[in-house]
Design a protein around this motif. Sequence first.
Motif, PDB file in Angstrom:
ATOM      1  N   VAL A   1       0.702  -1.225   0.232  1.00  0.00           N
ATOM      2  CA  VAL A   1       0.167   0.369   0.068  1.00  0.00           C
ATOM      3  C   VAL A   1       1.265   1.088  -0.254  1.00  0.00           C
ATOM      4  O   VAL A   1       1.732   1.284   0.958  1.00  0.00           O
ATOM      5  CB  VAL A   1      -0.771  -0.217   1.405  1.00  0.00           C
TER       6      VAL A   1
ATOM      7  N   VAL B   1      -3.660   0.858  -3.459  1.00  0.00           N
ATOM      8  CA  VAL B   1      -3.539  -0.666  -3.427  1.00  0.00           C
ATOM      9  C   VAL B   1      -2.190  -0.495  -4.333  1.00  0.00           C
ATOM     10  O   VAL B   1      -2.878  -0.329  -5.661  1.00  0.00           O
ATOM     11  CB  VAL B   1      -3.978  -1.725  -3.429  1.00  0.00           C
TER      12      VAL B   1
ATOM     13  N   VAL C   1      -1.335   0.864   5.838  1.00  0.00           N
ATOM     14  CA  VAL C   1      -1.674   0.084   5.570  1.00  0.00           C
ATOM     15  C   VAL C   1      -3.433  -0.898   6.677  1.00  0.00           C
ATOM     16  O   VAL C   1      -3.989  -0.904   5.892  1.00  0.00           O
ATOM     17  CB  VAL C   1      -1.020  -1.111   5.173  1.00  0.00           C
TER      18      VAL C   1
END
Length: 433
Positions: free
Chosen positions: A153, A160, A288
């Motif tokens: 990420v 992503v 993330v």
Amino acid sequence: MGELTQIVPFEMVDAVLAECGAVQQRLRKLPARVVVYQLLAAVLFAECGYVAVWSKLTGALRSLPLPQITATGLWQARTRLGVRPLQALFDLLRGPATAIRTTGARWAGLLVVAIDGTHLDVPDDPAVRARLGKGTNQYATSGYPQILLVALVACGTRAVIDATFGPRTSGETTHGRRLTRSLHTGMIALLDRGFASNTFLRAVADTGAVFLARLSAARKPPVLHRFGDGSFLSRLGDMEVRIVECEITIATTAGRHTGVYRLATTLLDARRYPAFELVRLYHERWEVESAYFAIKKSMLGRRVLRARTLPGIAQEVYALLTVYQVIRIAIADATDSVCGADPDRASFSVALHAARDQVIQAAGVIAGTTIDLVGGIGRAVLDHLMPTRRLRVSPRAVKRPLSRYAYKSLRVDRRTYKATISIDILLTRPISP
């Protein structure tokens, strides 16, 4: 898909279908292109069955002669389509979604990224359970079967860059090794202790990317040379690294908590990359976790995935990742249009609900003669920018326990507190507790 169709246009979907050999051989009620958009719309309306999603997708088109679609027809169409078109579509869209001027995307000229894993619940079907297994304890098996999703990420935008998934028995590092294909020079990868093995760190370093990884307390790297900022040169296996040992204290109205962190990095220049700044940067790894929260809570509502076959699960996960990425792209386009706007201040939930409204209204499907990079979704985001992030802490606790009363007996404090943090670089080895 409403305005999101401008990010995933008909031409892109048709090209993917042609590349994968998934274009229908004869005209059907549900052409392959329509099935792709149906799967993407199903992610936006995770609480609805596929027939209800079809009603929302076509709700603004009632004046047109639409075919009657059944649940069986939708299932057969999804089965015919297969996994590859959704995987190829995600491959086209994945990436950091950053511009040069995106606030908070880079540190010292390096794109800040993080690798971590999470689990997604899947239906407890016998075939799925036989392949994936279930969680066990000393008494019996429990819960749903799960798949392990590991993603790379971009911390600045939470987009992503790459993702992989499979049985949880394979472990995070096994899946994470596949993500090194997307690492390259100009990146700094933030890693937690689960990814800090010598083998994995070497694989990351071999891509040309640098890393900043937390080491477990059990590891005692040798001190080869002490730098002026308190960090020291060391070695992990055959790899030369720089170690920063620090003590972090978090103070709230509920008390104080102190922990010792040991970070390893391939950034060996202590003057250009001071130890204190590296410790501050490592906190970005939690972005993330925010990405996973958006996927599992905001989009799925902590629901179990729909598909009851392994190919269907893979198809659904790629659709989930694709829609998440498309919304992140829309958010990044909006915040990039405002000088100095940090994507951290953009609400994913606002963007998600705006995207759902656009689907129901069939609005913004075709771009006008003047391209509007912000659009309806972007304007909703910019109209509801959150305040600059405040420093707060909350406990890491099971959010969905087997019993909703269990946390009471455990006396878990689930409140969120405003906090202050102090960082002290250690010049000597900390005494193990």
